[in-house]
Design a protein around this motif. Structure first.
Motif, PDB file in Angstrom:
ATOM      1  N   THR A 272       9.752   0.430   5.224  1.00 12.76           N
ATOM      2  CA  THR A 272       9.384   1.743   4.693  1.00 12.76           C
ATOM      3  C   THR A 272      10.549   2.393   3.955  1.00 12.76           C
ATOM      4  O   THR A 272      10.390   2.925   2.857  1.00 12.76           O
ATOM      5  CB  THR A 272       8.906   2.645   5.833  1.00 12.76           C
ATOM      6  OG1 THR A 272       9.852   2.601   6.892  1.00 12.76           O
ATOM      7  CG2 THR A 272       7.559   2.176   6.364  1.00 12.76           C
ATOM      8  N   GLY A 275      11.163   0.629   0.630  1.00 12.53           N
ATOM      9  CA  GLY A 275      10.272   1.102  -0.417  1.00 12.53           C
ATOM     10  C   GLY A 275      10.676   2.456  -0.953  1.00 12.53           C
ATOM     11  O   GLY A 275      10.661   2.694  -2.169  1.00 12.53           O
ATOM     12  N   MET A 276      11.062   3.361  -0.049  1.00 15.76           N
ATOM     13  CA  MET A 276      11.466   4.699  -0.473  1.00 15.76           C
ATOM     14  C   MET A 276      12.728   4.661  -1.328  1.00 15.76           C
ATOM     15  O   MET A 276      12.824   5.365  -2.335  1.00 15.76           O
ATOM     16  CB  MET A 276      11.699   5.587   0.748  1.00 15.76           C
ATOM     17  CG  MET A 276      10.452   6.207   1.328  1.00 15.76           C
ATOM     18  SD  MET A 276       9.558   7.288   0.173  1.00 15.76           S
ATOM     19  CE  MET A 276      10.852   8.463  -0.270  1.00 15.76           C
ATOM     20  N   LEU A 279      11.709   2.977  -4.891  1.00 10.73           N
ATOM     21  CA  LEU A 279      10.788   3.792  -5.683  1.00 10.73           C
ATOM     22  C   LEU A 279      11.356   5.183  -5.940  1.00 10.73           C
ATOM     23  O   LEU A 279      11.168   5.745  -7.023  1.00 10.73           O
ATOM     24  CB  LEU A 279       9.444   3.908  -4.965  1.00 10.73           C
ATOM     25  CG  LEU A 279       8.643   2.613  -4.834  1.00 10.73           C
ATOM     26  CD1 LEU A 279       7.376   2.847  -4.023  1.00 10.73           C
ATOM     27  CD2 LEU A 279       8.295   2.044  -6.201  1.00 10.73           C
ATOM     28  N   LEU A 312       5.640   9.960  -2.926  1.00 16.03           N
ATOM     29  CA  LEU A 312       5.497   8.513  -2.853  1.00 16.03           C
ATOM     30  C   LEU A 312       4.627   8.066  -1.676  1.00 16.03           C
ATOM     31  O   LEU A 312       3.845   7.129  -1.812  1.00 16.03           O
ATOM     32  CB  LEU A 312       6.872   7.848  -2.756  1.00 16.03           C
ATOM     33  CG  LEU A 312       7.745   7.989  -4.004  1.00 16.03           C
ATOM     34  CD1 LEU A 312       9.168   7.529  -3.728  1.00 16.03           C
ATOM     35  CD2 LEU A 312       7.144   7.196  -5.161  1.00 16.03           C
ATOM     36  N   VAL A 314       4.938   6.104   0.937  1.00 18.05           N
ATOM     37  CA  VAL A 314       4.899   4.649   0.812  1.00 18.05           C
ATOM     38  C   VAL A 314       4.071   3.977   1.903  1.00 18.05           C
ATOM     39  O   VAL A 314       3.569   2.868   1.706  1.00 18.05           O
ATOM     40  CB  VAL A 314       6.322   4.052   0.781  1.00 18.05           C
ATOM     41  CG1 VAL A 314       7.084   4.522  -0.439  1.00 18.05           C
ATOM     42  CG2 VAL A 314       7.088   4.340   2.059  1.00 18.05           C
ATOM     43  N   GLN A 316       0.767   3.703   3.283  1.00 18.81           N
ATOM     44  CA  GLN A 316      -0.450   4.121   2.595  1.00 18.81           C
ATOM     45  C   GLN A 316      -1.575   4.534   3.540  1.00 18.81           C
ATOM     46  O   GLN A 316      -2.375   5.403   3.202  1.00 18.81           O
ATOM     47  CB  GLN A 316      -0.933   2.996   1.666  1.00 18.81           C
ATOM     48  CG  GLN A 316       0.138   2.584   0.657  1.00 18.81           C
ATOM     49  CD  GLN A 316      -0.462   2.039  -0.602  1.00 18.81           C
ATOM     50  OE1 GLN A 316      -0.979   2.773  -1.426  1.00 18.81           O
ATOM     51  NE2 GLN A 316      -0.402   0.721  -0.759  1.00 18.81           N
ATOM     52  N   TYR A 414       4.824  -3.955  -8.960  1.00 16.29           N
ATOM     53  CA  TYR A 414       4.639  -3.316  -7.659  1.00 16.29           C
ATOM     54  C   TYR A 414       3.926  -4.260  -6.698  1.00 16.29           C
ATOM     55  O   TYR A 414       3.277  -5.227  -7.109  1.00 16.29           O
ATOM     56  CB  TYR A 414       3.814  -2.032  -7.821  1.00 16.29           C
ATOM     57  CG  TYR A 414       4.473  -0.972  -8.662  1.00 16.29           C
ATOM     58  CD1 TYR A 414       5.381  -0.084  -8.109  1.00 16.29           C
ATOM     59  CD2 TYR A 414       4.193  -0.859 -10.023  1.00 16.29           C
ATOM     60  CE1 TYR A 414       5.995   0.892  -8.886  1.00 16.29           C
ATOM     61  CE2 TYR A 414       4.795   0.111 -10.808  1.00 16.29           C
ATOM     62  CZ  TYR A 414       5.697   0.986 -10.227  1.00 16.29           C
ATOM     63  OH  TYR A 414       6.305   1.953 -10.993  1.00 16.29           O
ATOM     64  N   VAL A 420       2.609  -0.931   3.244  1.00 17.84           N
ATOM     65  CA  VAL A 420       3.831  -0.225   2.853  1.00 17.84           C
ATOM     66  C   VAL A 420       4.103  -0.560   1.389  1.00 17.84           C
ATOM     67  O   VAL A 420       4.345  -1.707   1.045  1.00 17.84           O
ATOM     68  CB  VAL A 420       5.029  -0.624   3.735  1.00 17.84           C
ATOM     69  CG1 VAL A 420       6.269   0.141   3.309  1.00 17.84           C
ATOM     70  CG2 VAL A 420       4.719  -0.336   5.204  1.00 17.84           C
ATOM     71  N   TYR A 421       4.055   0.445   0.546  1.00 19.52           N
ATOM     72  CA  TYR A 421       4.148   0.237  -0.898  1.00 19.52           C
ATOM     73  C   TYR A 421       5.604   0.034  -1.314  1.00 19.52           C
ATOM     74  O   TYR A 421       6.532   0.564  -0.688  1.00 19.52           O
ATOM     75  CB  TYR A 421       3.564   1.441  -1.626  1.00 19.52           C
ATOM     76  CG  TYR A 421       3.226   1.191  -3.075  1.00 19.52           C
ATOM     77  CD1 TYR A 421       2.387   0.151  -3.442  1.00 19.52           C
ATOM     78  CD2 TYR A 421       3.722   2.019  -4.074  1.00 19.52           C
ATOM     79  CE1 TYR A 421       2.055  -0.065  -4.773  1.00 19.52           C
ATOM     80  CE2 TYR A 421       3.392   1.818  -5.402  1.00 19.52           C
ATOM     81  CZ  TYR A 421       2.564   0.766  -5.750  1.00 19.52           C
ATOM     82  OH  TYR A 421       2.235   0.555  -7.060  1.00 19.52           O
ATOM     83  N   GLY A 422       5.779  -0.726  -2.367  1.00 17.51           N
ATOM     84  CA  GLY A 422       7.124  -0.968  -2.862  1.00 17.51           C
ATOM     85  C   GLY A 422       7.083  -1.682  -4.192  1.00 17.51           C
ATOM     86  O   GLY A 422       6.029  -1.804  -4.828  1.00 17.51           O
TER      87      GLY A 422
END
Length: 432
Positions: A272, A275-276, A279, A312, A314, A316, A414, A420-422
């Protein structure tokens, strides 16, 4: 920070108790799911920094809507802030116990451990072991180590840029991943010789494209590592979280439970934050006035970090909630046994935030975002994440004031379908 199908991914769906549990047991086994259907997975797909426009449309129509039926379970998606807050804070109407839904192939001895999949009173008992390690006083002891880790990675970025023919480096491995990974290793008290093995186990657990079996296999690998490390530190306690809990609580906590807590700290504290960091750097470099304010030491760093967390989001999807009883959320009846998913990016961009919530604006009037979740399953490592971000962004900006992106945010690669986005890589020219 926490996650869905943290349910089918950071860990895959939750359980219900009572009659629904007994009926579902043997009928639903998420570990056997080979592929997440598009009807369930589409909310995890973003358009760059933005969630699908379809989510905004759903929120406007009704903030709680049925998403799909999956393995016989009705799945509801929450996209409104007030409705999301109400679900996350409700301790009595929902369960997050996943055990009845993973089968023998997905769990060890019928259990997978960890706070995110545990209901009170077990959750209360386990959290008491972990919470003292994340108090402000304990985290202050980590701050010099975090500063040293960040400085070391900045040195590596500069060296890599000078050694490159075009001055381009990838910030993901050198900064986005490295900083939180090294911090979590320090937090857990992992010896240097075991860190490479640990690193290799990290990323696969957040990608749902391989289905529930792949996710649970990835989870199992890191858990087995941490269970073995817990057993080792039971006899030779290290300086970090694992060793401290052993010293403080001894036989009050089993190796299995302690390994689950360590795995949860790893889950919430590594990918997490990675990703933060990546991004967030993109956002700041594309909003140059805020980057320059960090360079000059004139930014309200706390406000910048909180707005990045909101903007963000991240993680989701929050830990899935399974209704233990019939419940009504924002006027929508939900039946006992249904699954409720709170879409964190959608709730954090609700117009309730004021102004234009799809824009990045650190001067936005303060309102509590839900990027860390809420209620008893709010990320226990939230304050550690904040410490890392508050230190890392200003340090990066001051060290490399002329840093530029090689590709704009529209051109980055992406994560395709991830709890967990990244971003896969982040090419920059640190020296301008």
């Amino acid at each position: 920070m926490i996650g869905v199908l943290d349910g089918v991914r950071t860990r895959v769906l939750s359980g219900v108790r009572g009659v629904v549990m007994r009926q579902a047991a043997g009928r639903v086994d998420l570990s056997r799911v080979d592929k997440i259907p598009p009807t369930l997975g589409w909310p995890l797909q973003r358009d760059g920094m933005d969630s699908p426009a379809r989510l905004d449309e759903m929120r406007t129509e009704a903030p709680v809507q049925k998403l799909t039926t999956f393995l016989g379970l009705n799945v509801w998606l929450v996209t409104g802030y007030d409705a999301g807050h109400a679900v996350l804070v409700d301790q009595t109407s929902y369960s997050t116990d996943i055990r009845p839904y993973v089968g023998k192939s997905g769990a060890s001895d019928g259990d997978i451990g960890g706070l995110g999949f545990t209901d009170p009173p077990d959750h209360t008992r386990l959290r008491k072991f972990l919470t003292p390690e994340f108090t402000r006083r304990r985290l202050q002891r980590l701050e010099p180590l975090i500063d040293a880790i960040i400085d070391r990675q900045l040195d590596e970025i500069e060296a890599a840029a000078k050694a490159s023919d075009d001055g381009v480096v990838d910030l993901v491995p050198l900064f986005g991943f490295a900083v939180p990974f090294l911090v979590i290793c320090e937090l857990l008290g992992l010896p240097d010789e075991r860190r490479e093995t640990f690193r290799e186990l990290g990323s696969a657990r957040f990608d749902v494209t391989g289905g529930g079996n792949a996710v649970l296999g990835a989870i199992s690998g890191s858990r087995e590592f941490l269970l073995a490390e817990t057993a080792r530190q039971r006899h030779d306690p290290g300086p970090g979280l694992i060793g401290q809990i052993v010293r403080d609580f001894g036989d009050e906590i089993s190796d299995y439970d302690l390994g689950g807590l360590a795995d949860g700290a790893f889950t919430g504290g590594m990918e997490t934050s990675a990703g933060m960091l990546a991004l967030g750097t993109v956002v700041l470099l594309e909003h140059r006035e805020h980057w320059e304010a960090l360079v000059a030491g004139e930014a309200d760093v706390d406000a910048v970090v909180e707005e990045l967390l909101r903007y963000l989001s991240v993680v989701q999807i929050a830990f899935p909630r399974f209704a233990k009883t019939d419940v009504v959320v924002d006027g929508q009846p939900i039946k006992k046994g249904d699954v409720v998913l709170v879409h964190l990016p959608a709730v954090d961009r609700d117009p309730a935030f004021g102004g234009c919530p799809v824009d990045f604006d650190p001067h936005r009037p303060s309102k509590s975002h839900l990027a860390f979740g809420h209620g008893i399953h709010r990320c226990v490592g939230a304050e550690l994440a904040r410490v890392e971000l508050r230190k890392a962004y200003p340090a990066l900006a001051k060290r490399f004031p002329a840093m530029t992106l090689v590709d704009g945010s529209d051109d980055l690669e992406y994560f395709g379908q991830s709890i967990v986005y990244g971003v896969e890589k982040l090419l920059v020219r640190p020296l301008g």
